[in-house]
Design a protein around this motif. Structure first.
Motif, PDB file in Angstrom:
ATOM      1  N   GLY A  57     -10.711  -8.639  -1.650  1.00 34.63           N
ATOM      2  CA  GLY A  57     -11.266  -8.579  -3.007  1.00 34.63           C
ATOM      3  C   GLY A  57     -11.306  -7.176  -3.591  1.00 34.63           C
ATOM      4  O   GLY A  57     -11.641  -7.004  -4.759  1.00 34.63           O
ATOM      5  N   ALA A  58     -10.930  -6.166  -2.791  1.00 35.51           N
ATOM      6  CA  ALA A  58     -10.971  -4.791  -3.308  1.00 35.51           C
ATOM      7  C   ALA A  58      -9.832  -4.576  -4.309  1.00 35.51           C
ATOM      8  O   ALA A  58      -8.777  -5.216  -4.205  1.00 35.51           O
ATOM      9  CB  ALA A  58     -10.846  -3.802  -2.155  1.00 35.51           C
ATOM     10  N   VAL A  59     -10.060  -3.676  -5.253  1.00 34.87           N
ATOM     11  CA  VAL A  59      -9.001  -3.297  -6.200  1.00 34.87           C
ATOM     12  C   VAL A  59      -8.732  -1.809  -5.999  1.00 34.87           C
ATOM     13  O   VAL A  59      -9.661  -1.002  -5.960  1.00 34.87           O
ATOM     14  CB  VAL A  59      -9.438  -3.574  -7.656  1.00 34.87           C
ATOM     15  CG1 VAL A  59      -8.390  -3.042  -8.641  1.00 34.87           C
ATOM     16  CG2 VAL A  59      -9.641  -5.074  -7.865  1.00 34.87           C
ATOM     17  N   VAL A  60      -7.460  -1.473  -5.814  1.00 36.64           N
ATOM     18  CA  VAL A  60      -7.086  -0.070  -5.612  1.00 36.64           C
ATOM     19  C   VAL A  60      -6.116   0.308  -6.732  1.00 36.64           C
ATOM     20  O   VAL A  60      -5.137  -0.410  -6.975  1.00 36.64           O
ATOM     21  CB  VAL A  60      -6.400   0.133  -4.233  1.00 36.64           C
ATOM     22  CG1 VAL A  60      -6.246   1.625  -3.937  1.00 36.64           C
ATOM     23  CG2 VAL A  60      -7.170  -0.557  -3.120  1.00 36.64           C
ATOM     24  N   ARG A  61      -6.390   1.425  -7.388  1.00 36.71           N
ATOM     25  CA  ARG A  61      -5.561   1.827  -8.535  1.00 36.71           C
ATOM     26  C   ARG A  61      -4.761   3.085  -8.200  1.00 36.71           C
ATOM     27  O   ARG A  61      -5.299   4.023  -7.616  1.00 36.71           O
ATOM     28  CB  ARG A  61      -6.442   2.104  -9.748  1.00 36.71           C
ATOM     29  CG  ARG A  61      -7.134   0.865 -10.260  1.00 36.71           C
ATOM     30  CD  ARG A  61      -8.074   1.178 -11.408  1.00 36.71           C
ATOM     31  NE  ARG A  61      -8.696  -0.036 -11.887  1.00 36.71           N
ATOM     32  CZ  ARG A  61      -9.763  -0.615 -11.324  1.00 36.71           C
ATOM     33  NH1 ARG A  61     -10.330  -0.076 -10.266  1.00 36.71           N
ATOM     34  NH2 ARG A  61     -10.265  -1.735 -11.811  1.00 36.71           N
ATOM     35  N   GLY A  62      -3.494   3.052  -8.591  1.00 30.67           N
ATOM     36  CA  GLY A  62      -2.654   4.227  -8.378  1.00 30.67           C
ATOM     37  C   GLY A  62      -1.719   4.419  -9.560  1.00 30.67           C
ATOM     38  O   GLY A  62      -1.586   3.534 -10.401  1.00 30.67           O
ATOM     39  N   ARG A  63      -1.074   5.577  -9.604  1.00 33.00           N
ATOM     40  CA  ARG A  63      -0.155   5.819 -10.728  1.00 33.00           C
ATOM     41  C   ARG A  63       1.213   5.200 -10.459  1.00 33.00           C
ATOM     42  O   ARG A  63       1.907   4.791 -11.364  1.00 33.00           O
ATOM     43  CB  ARG A  63       0.027   7.321 -10.936  1.00 33.00           C
ATOM     44  CG  ARG A  63      -1.222   8.027 -11.411  1.00 33.00           C
ATOM     45  CD  ARG A  63      -1.013   9.542 -11.342  1.00 33.00           C
ATOM     46  NE  ARG A  63      -2.275  10.219 -11.358  1.00 33.00           N
ATOM     47  CZ  ARG A  63      -2.845  10.688 -12.469  1.00 33.00           C
ATOM     48  NH1 ARG A  63      -2.255  10.562 -13.609  1.00 33.00           N
ATOM     49  NH2 ARG A  63      -4.008  11.283 -12.396  1.00 33.00           N
ATOM     50  N   VAL A  64       1.615   5.201  -9.178  1.00 31.75           N
ATOM     51  CA  VAL A  64       2.940   4.688  -8.811  1.00 31.75           C
ATOM     52  C   VAL A  64       2.790   3.856  -7.544  1.00 31.75           C
ATOM     53  O   VAL A  64       2.016   4.213  -6.648  1.00 31.75           O
ATOM     54  CB  VAL A  64       3.917   5.872  -8.548  1.00 31.75           C
ATOM     55  CG1 VAL A  64       5.209   5.391  -7.929  1.00 31.75           C
ATOM     56  CG2 VAL A  64       4.203   6.628  -9.838  1.00 31.75           C
ATOM     57  N   LEU A  65       3.535   2.761  -7.479  1.00 30.52           N
ATOM     58  CA  LEU A  65       3.506   1.919  -6.278  1.00 30.52           C
ATOM     59  C   LEU A  65       4.810   2.083  -5.496  1.00 30.52           C
ATOM     60  O   LEU A  65       5.895   2.126  -6.093  1.00 30.52           O
ATOM     61  CB  LEU A  65       3.322   0.451  -6.689  1.00 30.52           C
ATOM     62  CG  LEU A  65       3.333  -0.564  -5.542  1.00 30.52           C
ATOM     63  CD1 LEU A  65       2.176  -1.557  -5.708  1.00 30.52           C
ATOM     64  CD2 LEU A  65       4.635  -1.346  -5.473  1.00 30.52           C
ATOM     65  N   VAL A  66       4.683   2.186  -4.178  1.00 28.05           N
ATOM     66  CA  VAL A  66       5.867   2.207  -3.323  1.00 28.05           C
ATOM     67  C   VAL A  66       5.766   1.009  -2.378  1.00 28.05           C
ATOM     68  O   VAL A  66       4.774   0.851  -1.664  1.00 28.05           O
ATOM     69  CB  VAL A  66       5.961   3.527  -2.516  1.00 28.05           C
ATOM     70  CG1 VAL A  66       7.109   3.446  -1.527  1.00 28.05           C
ATOM     71  CG2 VAL A  66       6.168   4.715  -3.447  1.00 28.05           C
ATOM     72  N   ASN A  67       6.804   0.182  -2.438  1.00 24.57           N
ATOM     73  CA  ASN A  67       6.794  -1.072  -1.683  1.00 24.57           C
ATOM     74  C   ASN A  67       7.612  -0.921  -0.401  1.00 24.57           C
ATOM     75  O   ASN A  67       8.835  -0.832  -0.444  1.00 24.57           O
ATOM     76  CB  ASN A  67       7.368  -2.160  -2.609  1.00 24.57           C
ATOM     77  CG  ASN A  67       7.738  -3.444  -1.892  1.00 24.57           C
ATOM     78  OD1 ASN A  67       7.385  -3.660  -0.734  1.00 24.57           O
ATOM     79  ND2 ASN A  67       8.454  -4.316  -2.585  1.00 24.57           N
ATOM     80  N   CYS A  68       6.902  -0.867   0.723  1.00 22.75           N
ATOM     81  CA  CYS A  68       7.566  -0.791   2.037  1.00 22.75           C
ATOM     82  C   CYS A  68       7.038  -1.929   2.897  1.00 22.75           C
ATOM     83  O   CYS A  68       6.650  -1.729   4.057  1.00 22.75           O
ATOM     84  CB  CYS A  68       7.272   0.542   2.717  1.00 22.75           C
ATOM     85  SG  CYS A  68       7.804   1.968   1.775  1.00 22.75           S
ATOM     86  N   ALA A  69       7.018  -3.139   2.320  1.00 21.53           N
ATOM     87  CA  ALA A  69       6.348  -4.269   2.981  1.00 21.53           C
ATOM     88  C   ALA A  69       7.255  -5.014   3.955  1.00 21.53           C
ATOM     89  O   ALA A  69       6.894  -6.101   4.419  1.00 21.53           O
ATOM     90  CB  ALA A  69       5.770  -5.216   1.928  1.00 21.53           C
ATOM     91  N   GLY A  70       8.420  -4.477   4.270  1.00 27.34           N
ATOM     92  CA  GLY A  70       9.259  -5.034   5.330  1.00 27.34           C
ATOM     93  C   GLY A  70       9.602  -6.498   5.085  1.00 27.34           C
ATOM     94  O   GLY A  70      10.305  -6.841   4.126  1.00 27.34           O
ATOM     95  N   LEU A  71       9.098  -7.374   5.919  1.00 30.31           N
ATOM     96  CA  LEU A  71       9.426  -8.800   5.837  1.00 30.31           C
ATOM     97  C   LEU A  71       8.935  -9.443   4.540  1.00 30.31           C
ATOM     98  O   LEU A  71       9.362 -10.542   4.188  1.00 30.31           O
ATOM     99  CB  LEU A  71       8.836  -9.535   7.052  1.00 30.31           C
ATOM    100  CG  LEU A  71       9.585  -9.253   8.367  1.00 30.31           C
ATOM    101  CD1 LEU A  71       8.671  -9.399   9.582  1.00 30.31           C
ATOM    102  CD2 LEU A  71      10.791 -10.188   8.499  1.00 30.31           C
ATOM    103  N   TYR A  72       8.033  -8.771   3.829  1.00 32.26           N
ATOM    104  CA  TYR A  72       7.512  -9.320   2.564  1.00 32.26           C
ATOM    105  C   TYR A  72       7.880  -8.448   1.361  1.00 32.26           C
ATOM    106  O   TYR A  72       7.270  -8.583   0.296  1.00 32.26           O
ATOM    107  CB  TYR A  72       5.985  -9.486   2.656  1.00 32.26           C
ATOM    108  CG  TYR A  72       5.596 -10.573   3.629  1.00 32.26           C
ATOM    109  CD1 TYR A  72       5.610 -11.907   3.237  1.00 32.26           C
ATOM    110  CD2 TYR A  72       5.265 -10.277   4.938  1.00 32.26           C
ATOM    111  CE1 TYR A  72       5.285 -12.917   4.133  1.00 32.26           C
ATOM    112  CE2 TYR A  72       4.945 -11.275   5.848  1.00 32.26           C
ATOM    113  CZ  TYR A  72       4.961 -12.588   5.441  1.00 32.26           C
ATOM    114  OH  TYR A  72       4.658 -13.587   6.331  1.00 32.26           O
TER     115      TYR A  72
END
Ligand SMILES: Cc1cc2nc3c(=O)[nH]c(=O)nc-3n(C[C@H](O)[C@H](O)[C@H](O)COP(=O)(O)OP(=O)(O)OC[C@H]3O[C@@H](n4cnc5c(N)ncnc54)[C@H](O)[C@@H]3O)c2cc1C
Length: 402
Positions: A192-207
């Motif tokens: 349920g936490a919300v985390v805010r950032g300026r840029v997202l980097v997706n290194c989710a491998g299998l997902y």
């Protein structure tokens, strides 16, 4: 999102070796950049990074000029240096690639050329010379590649996490991404936490394809999970180092090999069979929703149509230990079924295009305020430091700090 409302500058999804290398590279290239890594498991490297052959690949296999070739050659040297610097178990052992059938000889020769084009020291061996390196291995000819090694990639991932100085949140599964191109990204995790950032980097491998879609970017590919099953050799004295077959160029997999790991044990594998879940480490793990996502992707059927004969053989060797042993005996005639003790499996995140193309090279895509790593199969653990730098470079451009 107000400017002051960010929890960090760069939000990395995935705490495998690639995500942690990105965090490490960002904090090295742009000190002061605040990086948060969100990893759904309780610790780093629980999936591909912690379930592989542990081989530092030399780069001998990859098309000259490809990202794989460039990053593997550079990455292998850097990985050895990184391990030495941080006192992580590693060894540069060299390896043999062995042809056991006449039809493989032209492909073995092509590997010699390719290795040399990639600047890798390769020694050609006639059958009688194989025993200099591996007395129990048989073949018609072989090559010895000097710069291959082994290391503990889980320890590398842990060290990258520590040395990056990034905030790493474990047990933080990203379920939703809200992107506002002018502002940044807000990510909701399973707790349920919300985390805010300026840029997202997706290194989710299998997902990674799912996280790209959550972000609102069409990845144009889908991850098809291919399990690789391993056995442990009960008589490790049969193998001194690393022994590989000549790979089939139609597949991005290297074939069942014999690997003396950093712990002294010898692993035999991995094969390549379709997994029924993205983290499906055995035939008993089935996730219907994930399986449906594989089966509704046209590319999956095209692969099945094209490669049913090879795939059938792999499936048979997965369910029949006798058939698996027989395949290993081509390289190592002394091995018996009793010598092979089942060991933990891994699952490869293989990107497949709609037309059934198995994406061979590393694939990195950018969207607004997002960088997605969409294909990071083997040798991405070896190449993780250069991959991390390249992804970091793109993230810093998106951040306006390059
Ligand atoms: C059987 C096998 C053998 C291999 N052998 C070698 C080898 O010898 N040498 C080599 O160089 N490479 C090898 N590889 C390839 C190498 O393991 C991978 O290329 C590398 O580990 C990829 O790292 P990654 O960080 O992209 O993925 P991963 O290690 O899978 O990390 C992705 C992380 O993302 C997390 N995650 C996923 N979804 C979410 C979400 N929604 N929210 C939060 N976190 C999420 C996962 O929990 C995971 O920890 C092998 C791979 C396999 C499977």
């Amino acid at each position: 999102m107000r400017a002051g409302a960010y929890d960090c500058d760069v939000l990395v999804v995935g705490g495998g070796i690639v995500g942690l290398s990105v965090a490490y590279a960002i904090t090295r290239a742009a000190p002061g950049t605040r990086v948060t890594v969100l990893e759904k498991e309780a610790g780093p490297a629980r999936h591909q990074t912690g379930r592989n052959s542990g081989v530092i690949h030399s780069g001998v296999y990859y098309r000259p000029g490809s990202l794989k070739a460039r990053y593997a050659v550079r990455g292998a040297a850097e990985m050895v240096k990184f391990c030495a610097e941080y006192d992580i178990a590693h060894a540069v052992t060299g390896k043999l690639i062995v042809a056991t059938e006449r039809s493989e000889l032209p492909r073995l020769h092509a590997l010699v050329q390719r290795g040399r084009e990639n600047g890798i020291p390769v020694r050609e061996l006639v059958a009688a010379q194989i025993a200099e390196y591996e007395p129990e291995v048989r073949g018609l000819a072989a090559i010895h590649v000097g710069t291959t090694g082994v290391c503990d990639f889980v320890a590398v991932a842990r060290q990258l996490a520590e040395a990056s100085g990034a905030e790493i949140r474990y047990g933080a599964q990203v379920l939703q991404v809200d992107r506002r191109p002018e502002l940044g990204v807000a990510v909701r995790t399973a707790d349920g936490a919300v985390v805010r950032g300026r840029v997202l980097v997706n290194c989710a491998g299998l997902y990674c394809d799912e996280v790209a879609r959550m972000t609102g970017d069409d990845p144009g590919m889908r991850i098809i999970p291919f399990r690789g099953e391993y056995y442990e050799l009960a008589r490790p004295e049969l193998v001194r180092g690393l022994v590989y077959p000549v790979p089939d160029p139609a597949f991005p997999f290297l074939g069942v090999h014999l690997t003396r790991g950093i712990d002294g044990g010898v692993h035999v594998g991995p094969n390549a069979v379709p997994a029924l879940a993205r983290e499906g480490y055995g035939w008993g793990v089935v996730r219907p929703r994930e399986l449906a996502r594989t089966l509704t992707w046209p590319g999956a059927w095209r692969i099945a149509g094209r490669h049913w004969r090879y795939g059938g053989g792999e499936l048979w060797r997965s369910v029949s230990k006798a058939a698996f042993t027989e395949a290993v005996r081509r390289l190592l005639p002394a091995v018996t079924e009793e010598d092979l003790v089942p060991a933990a499996a891994g699952v490869r995140a293989q990107a497949v295009l709609r037309d059934g193309t198995l994406v061979d090279d590393f694939l990195i895509h950018e969207g607004a305020r997002a960088v997605h790593v969409l294909n990071a199969p083997s040798p991405a653990a070896t190449a993780s430091l250069p991959i991390g730098r390249e992804v970091a470079r793109r993230a810093l451009i998106a951040l306006g700090r390059a």
